[in-house]
Design a protein around this motif. Sequence first.
Motif: not given
Length: 424
Positions: A314-321, A358-362
């Motif tokens: 769920q957290e990944v979903g938010k970050r990707l958006k 994306v890589i950075d935010v993950l």
Amino acid sequence: MVKRKIHGYPVLILGAGRGGYALLEMFLEDDLVEVVGIVDSSADAPGMILAQKFSIPIYTDIHQALQACTSYPDCIIYNLTHDDSVIAEVKAVLNNKQVTSGPEAKLFWQIVTNLKRIKGELETSQNQLNAIIHHAMDGIITVSDTGEIQAFNPAAEEIFGYSQNDVLGQHVKMLLSDETQQAYAADIARYLQSGQRGSIGIRGQEVVAIKKNGEQFPMEVSASEMEIKGQRYFVGIVRDVTERKLVEQKITHLAHHDYLTGLPNRALFLEQLEHSITMARRNRYKVAVLFLDLDGFKQVNDTLGHDAGDVLLQEVGKRLKSVIRESDIVARIGGDEFTFILNNVGEDANAAWVAQKVIDVLALPIDLKDQPCHIGGSIGIAIYPDSSSDFETLLKQADEAMYWAKQNGKNTFRIANEGFTNEH
Ligand SMILES: Nc1nc2c(ncn2[C@@H]2O[C@H](COP(=O)(O)OP(=O)(O)OP(=O)(O)O)[C@@H](O)[C@H]2O)c(=O)[nH]1
């Protein structure tokens, strides 16, 4: 007999047995006739007892009754005594007056009995109809051809919050939104002019209606027409479909979205990708498809449990958006697989730039069960029209490029058809 003020045609009944009783009972129900007396030698005869209940004069002496009847010169006399000798007596007292007797009275009685039966049947079916309208789950509204509300059943009261008295005689437009009013007015006007049916006679048409408190709601209407004594009416059977629409919307949403992250699912992603490619072909721009598979996710599940894994997704979903534009799309198409559509992406370098974001935010730690948790992501990129012009092939190529990124040390991205050799 004292002359009473009477309202119906005066009638004297001779004989209060079965026939006299039935005739009296029949006349009691009819305002056209007023029984001014009933005669029988027995005061206990059924017709005599019935007459007393209704304060109708009773006589045990025929002579007395006929004398009293002289106050009513146009009085009709029915003989139900089976004794023809009374006829002579009537004629003597009442100046040769005709007496309706025997078969005539019986025929008349039968005709009236039949009419009474038909009336009873009509009343029964009317009562049944009223009960159906009253207890119907759907609202039933009758409207005249000028739009005046003529009937409004309890279910309609419940739906709209108006009582019947609030709406009877009012124009039906008070129940409809502005757009619906216009559509309704146009349909009715067209129908009255040309007989073109429009919404009339259509089952289950959806309109927007208004409650007494001003709240608008979706309403399903089945309208039909009826004619009573040359006057045209419209009957609308109406149903508040707010709940049904919410359920439908929820089902549609569930069918197109991932329950965990709320992101579009594979089906919706493919639909939107096809649409994006069509638009890109028409407008001659590039579209990038990114395929992300998380790195190290299995370990989160294995060490912290599936629930913690769900929270991470769920957290990944938010970050990707958060790293893409409003006009771009991110979807969850599998366990730890996410895909992106970057519309009108311009140069390939822009797609690479988003992949890196994306890589950075993950790479930022995610707190799970009070401990920082680290994951990463490998990304494959395919670009329309360079890689392929077919949306399904593009997704496949992005998937293959992601695989290549995984094999080259993870936490990186690769662009399809670039030999999978670019290191970033
Ligand atoms: N918590 C959770 N886990 C899921 C869900 N769907 C799939 N998974 C798990 O996601 C994991 C995906 O496996 P992998 O892709 O091999 O995991 P990984 O550790 O990222 O491996 P690499 O891709 O090789 O880096 C599996 O453990 C699945 O059980 C889900 O909805 N919730």
